[in-house]
Design a protein around this motif. Sequence first.
Motif, PDB file in Angstrom:
ATOM      1  N   VAL A   1      -6.701 -11.844  11.858  1.00  0.00           N
ATOM      2  CA  VAL A   1      -6.836 -11.157  10.564  1.00  0.00           C
ATOM      3  C   VAL A   1      -5.449 -11.092   9.908  1.00  0.00           C
ATOM      4  O   VAL A   1      -4.442 -10.900  10.592  1.00  0.00           O
ATOM      5  N   CYS A   2      -5.423 -11.234   8.582  1.00  0.00           N
ATOM      6  CA  CYS A   2      -4.147 -11.146   7.852  1.00  0.00           C
ATOM      7  C   CYS A   2      -3.777  -9.668   7.672  1.00  0.00           C
ATOM      8  O   CYS A   2      -3.966  -9.077   6.612  1.00  0.00           O
ATOM      9  N   VAL A   3      -3.255  -9.080   8.757  1.00  0.00           N
ATOM     10  CA  VAL A   3      -2.896  -7.662   8.766  1.00  0.00           C
ATOM     11  C   VAL A   3      -1.483  -7.491   8.208  1.00  0.00           C
ATOM     12  O   VAL A   3      -0.602  -8.291   8.517  1.00  0.00           O
ATOM     13  N   THR A   4      -1.285  -6.442   7.417  1.00  0.00           N
ATOM     14  CA  THR A   4       0.065  -6.104   6.941  1.00  0.00           C
ATOM     15  C   THR A   4       0.350  -4.639   7.296  1.00  0.00           C
ATOM     16  O   THR A   4      -0.577  -3.866   7.528  1.00  0.00           O
ATOM     17  N   VAL A   5       1.631  -4.285   7.323  1.00  0.00           N
ATOM     18  CA  VAL A   5       2.038  -2.906   7.634  1.00  0.00           C
ATOM     19  C   VAL A   5       2.603  -2.260   6.367  1.00  0.00           C
ATOM     20  O   VAL A   5       3.384  -2.894   5.640  1.00  0.00           O
ATOM     21  N   ASN A   6       2.205  -1.019   6.117  1.00  0.00           N
ATOM     22  CA  ASN A   6       2.579  -0.315   4.887  1.00  0.00           C
ATOM     23  C   ASN A   6       2.739   1.171   5.174  1.00  0.00           C
ATOM     24  O   ASN A   6       2.337   1.643   6.233  1.00  0.00           O
ATOM     25  N   SER A   7       3.264   1.912   4.169  1.00  0.00           N
ATOM     26  CA  SER A   7       3.562   3.325   4.477  1.00  0.00           C
ATOM     27  C   SER A   7       2.655   4.340   3.779  1.00  0.00           C
ATOM     28  O   SER A   7       2.739   5.531   4.093  1.00  0.00           O
ATOM     29  N   ASP A   8       1.806   3.931   2.822  1.00  0.00           N
ATOM     30  CA  ASP A   8       0.794   4.815   2.224  1.00  0.00           C
ATOM     31  C   ASP A   8       1.445   5.972   1.456  1.00  0.00           C
ATOM     32  O   ASP A   8       1.655   5.868   0.251  1.00  0.00           O
ATOM     33  N   ASP A   9       1.746   7.068   2.139  1.00  0.00           N
ATOM     34  CA  ASP A   9       2.345   8.260   1.516  1.00  0.00           C
ATOM     35  C   ASP A   9       3.500   8.726   2.396  1.00  0.00           C
ATOM     36  O   ASP A   9       3.388   9.735   3.113  1.00  0.00           O
ATOM     37  N   PRO A  10       4.618   8.003   2.359  1.00  0.00           N
ATOM     38  CA  PRO A  10       5.662   8.214   3.373  1.00  0.00           C
ATOM     39  C   PRO A  10       6.242   9.622   3.432  1.00  0.00           C
ATOM     40  O   PRO A  10       6.628  10.079   4.509  1.00  0.00           O
TER      41      PRO A  10
ATOM     42  N   HIS B   1       0.871  -1.186   0.000  1.00  0.00           N
ATOM     43  CA  HIS B   1       0.000   0.000   0.000  1.00  0.00           C
ATOM     44  C   HIS B   1       0.900   1.225   0.000  1.00  0.00           C
ATOM     45  O   HIS B   1       1.306   1.719   1.054  1.00  0.00           O
ATOM     46  N   LEU B   2       1.224   1.655  -1.214  1.00  0.00           N
ATOM     47  CA  LEU B   2       2.180   2.745  -1.374  1.00  0.00           C
ATOM     48  C   LEU B   2       1.779   3.538  -2.614  1.00  0.00           C
ATOM     49  O   LEU B   2       1.758   2.986  -3.722  1.00  0.00           O
ATOM     50  N   HIS B   3       1.394   4.795  -2.411  1.00  0.00           N
ATOM     51  CA  HIS B   3       1.062   5.668  -3.542  1.00  0.00           C
ATOM     52  C   HIS B   3       2.358   6.319  -4.002  1.00  0.00           C
ATOM     53  O   HIS B   3       2.970   7.056  -3.209  1.00  0.00           O
ATOM     54  N   ILE B   4       2.747   6.081  -5.235  1.00  0.00           N
ATOM     55  CA  ILE B   4       4.050   6.610  -5.655  1.00  0.00           C
ATOM     56  C   ILE B   4       4.071   8.144  -5.566  1.00  0.00           C
ATOM     57  O   ILE B   4       5.098   8.732  -5.209  1.00  0.00           O
ATOM     58  N   GLU B   5       2.936   8.777  -5.828  1.00  0.00           N
ATOM     59  CA  GLU B   5       2.887  10.248  -5.707  1.00  0.00           C
ATOM     60  C   GLU B   5       3.099  10.692  -4.255  1.00  0.00           C
ATOM     61  O   GLU B   5       3.473  11.845  -4.004  1.00  0.00           O
ATOM     62  N   GLY B   6       2.861   9.797  -3.322  1.00  0.00           N
ATOM     63  CA  GLY B   6       3.022  10.107  -1.906  1.00  0.00           C
ATOM     64  C   GLY B   6       4.443   9.923  -1.412  1.00  0.00           C
ATOM     65  O   GLY B   6       4.706   9.987  -0.209  1.00  0.00           O
ATOM     66  N   THR B   7       5.372   9.656  -2.346  1.00  0.00           N
ATOM     67  CA  THR B   7       6.785   9.545  -1.962  1.00  0.00           C
ATOM     68  C   THR B   7       7.568  10.793  -2.379  1.00  0.00           C
ATOM     69  O   THR B   7       8.791  10.799  -2.314  1.00  0.00           O
ATOM     70  N   LEU B   8       6.850  11.820  -2.814  1.00  0.00           N
ATOM     71  CA  LEU B   8       7.516  13.058  -3.261  1.00  0.00           C
ATOM     72  C   LEU B   8       8.004  13.854  -2.050  1.00  0.00           C
ATOM     73  O   LEU B   8       7.232  14.544  -1.376  1.00  0.00           O
ATOM     74  N   GLU B   9       9.283  13.726  -1.757  1.00  0.00           N
ATOM     75  CA  GLU B   9       9.879  14.428  -0.607  1.00  0.00           C
ATOM     76  C   GLU B   9      10.040  15.915  -0.937  1.00  0.00           C
ATOM     77  O   GLU B   9      10.241  16.273  -2.111  1.00  0.00           O
ATOM     78  N   PRO B  10       9.976  16.792   0.064  1.00  0.00           N
ATOM     79  CA  PRO B  10      10.157  18.226  -0.192  1.00  0.00           C
ATOM     80  C   PRO B  10      11.437  18.548  -0.978  1.00  0.00           C
ATOM     81  O   PRO B  10      11.443  19.441  -1.824  1.00  0.00           O
ATOM     82  N   GLU B  11      12.523  17.791  -0.720  1.00  0.00           N
ATOM     83  CA  GLU B  11      13.774  18.060  -1.448  1.00  0.00           C
ATOM     84  C   GLU B  11      13.549  17.914  -2.960  1.00  0.00           C
ATOM     85  O   GLU B  11      13.963  18.760  -3.759  1.00  0.00           O
TER      86      GLU B  11
ATOM     87  N   GLY C   1       5.734  11.037   7.578  1.00  0.00           N
ATOM     88  CA  GLY C   1       6.834  10.939   8.530  1.00  0.00           C
ATOM     89  C   GLY C   1       7.510   9.588   8.607  1.00  0.00           C
ATOM     90  O   GLY C   1       8.145   9.295   9.630  1.00  0.00           O
ATOM     91  N   GLY C   2       7.409   8.772   7.560  1.00  0.00           N
ATOM     92  CA  GLY C   2       8.204   7.557   7.609  1.00  0.00           C
ATOM     93  C   GLY C   2       7.873   6.530   6.547  1.00  0.00           C
ATOM     94  O   GLY C   2       6.742   6.466   6.065  1.00  0.00           O
ATOM     95  N   TYR C   3       8.902   5.737   6.228  1.00  0.00           N
ATOM     96  CA  TYR C   3       8.788   4.655   5.245  1.00  0.00           C
ATOM     97  C   TYR C   3       8.427   3.359   5.994  1.00  0.00           C
ATOM     98  O   TYR C   3       7.924   3.411   7.122  1.00  0.00           O
ATOM     99  N   LEU C   4       8.684   2.221   5.373  1.00  0.00           N
ATOM    100  CA  LEU C   4       8.175   0.983   5.975  1.00  0.00           C
ATOM    101  C   LEU C   4       8.811   0.687   7.340  1.00  0.00           C
ATOM    102  O   LEU C   4       8.121   0.310   8.280  1.00  0.00           O
TER     103      LEU C   4
ATOM    104  N   LEU D   1      -5.665  -7.067   5.078  1.00  0.00           N
ATOM    105  CA  LEU D   1      -5.804  -5.622   5.235  1.00  0.00           C
ATOM    106  C   LEU D   1      -4.422  -4.994   5.074  1.00  0.00           C
ATOM    107  O   LEU D   1      -3.472  -5.442   5.727  1.00  0.00           O
ATOM    108  N   THR D   2      -4.318  -3.977   4.223  1.00  0.00           N
ATOM    109  CA  THR D   2      -3.038  -3.263   4.109  1.00  0.00           C
ATOM    110  C   THR D   2      -3.126  -2.017   5.001  1.00  0.00           C
ATOM    111  O   THR D   2      -3.598  -0.971   4.591  1.00  0.00           O
ATOM    112  N   VAL D   3      -2.677  -2.174   6.219  1.00  0.00           N
ATOM    113  CA  VAL D   3      -2.807  -1.125   7.235  1.00  0.00           C
ATOM    114  C   VAL D   3      -1.598  -0.180   7.161  1.00  0.00           C
ATOM    115  O   VAL D   3      -0.471  -0.615   6.886  1.00  0.00           O
ATOM    116  N   CYS D   4      -1.844   1.102   7.405  1.00  0.00           N
ATOM    117  CA  CYS D   4      -0.801   2.126   7.302  1.00  0.00           C
ATOM    118  C   CYS D   4      -0.775   2.936   8.596  1.00  0.00           C
ATOM    119  O   CYS D   4      -1.468   3.960   8.722  1.00  0.00           O
TER     120      CYS D   4
END
Length: 343
Positions: free
Chosen positions: A272-281, A18-28, A285-288, A243-246
């Motif tokens: 429940v088959c829960v997973t951890v993800n970063s959504d829009d890191p 669960h990772l939106h590539i547009e949500g990885t756009l860092e301010p730099e 405030g953070g990656y996986l 579930l792709t939980v963030c």
Amino acid sequence: MRSPMQQFIVSLPKAELHLHIEGTLEPEMAFQLAAKHGVVLPYASIEAMRQAYQFSNLQSFLDIYYAGAELLRDEADFHALTAAYLRKAHSQGVVHVEIFFDPQTHTQRGVAFDSVVGGIRRALLEAERELGITHRLILCFLRHLSAEEAMRTLEQVLPFGDVIAGVGLDSSEAGHPPSKFAAVFDRARRAGLLAVAHAGEEGPAAYISEALDVLQVRRIDHGVRCEEDPELVRRLVRERVPLTVCPLSNIRLRVFDRMEAHNLKRLLELGVCVTVNSDDPAYFGGYLLENYLAVQQALDLSKANLALLARNSIEASFLAQSEQRRWFAAIDAVAAADQLAFR
Ligand code: ADE
Ligand code: ZN
């Protein structure tokens, strides 16, 4: 220096689902792209931009996220964005990624679909060759737009069939139930695409049931509001719906008021088959690694819990069973080195 717990998390082979590539756009990178395209950003500095990421709910985030996405204009931009994310993920022990992208955000403002997919795909193939990270690409429809527009987007991408593994549903959830997109998902599934959908982030548990029954999704993105319907939770366990939980996203968007109140551990213990993800890191405030660490600390997760989360991420992925078995064995080996019983 990484702590022993950080090192343990990194050593677990993990999939990010669960990772939106547009949500990885860092301010730099935002400032670099603004300079390249002659755009003046409404922030005095990189730090000021980061400081502005204070959200009260999903919509307040989406407004800033869509404004940021406007800086992505050509193939090279999408390539640079994706390559930077993949390097970061690799450094944290991510071995497989299933990446969302929002084509409508870009095609609506005149960016060619080919530039978007071309740039993302070039970076994915390079990372597979150079870093050994495998991938799937998932196209998300924006649920605040009409079903007709989603259908037009789908028709446009069907010729790219083998490049796109599946379709998803994101953006403003409340008031846009999954059933609005029933015909689009039918058409996508008939074309052989896998289906996933955001549901139960801000929307009610009923949207999760609808995504399963009407859209026939294979996973639920977020899904944390499932607890409002105990029968639904039993169904998720019984049918092993992932579930792709963030976690960091859920705190920043006020789905839970603090990490200690997050239901991830409870759902995990219920089976429940829960997973951890970063959504829009870049925005939350953070990656996986930071997401795993935040829940580990707040919910006092054991190493066995963490190994199970990593195992779930592989099980919930769209990797072939033979590849999944290889990663299960690798996770078992990490657990055995720590004498963990986690299943
Ligand atoms: N688009 C990017 N991140 C999202 C999220 N967490 N929920 C809905 N749409 C999104
Ligand atoms: Zn999301």
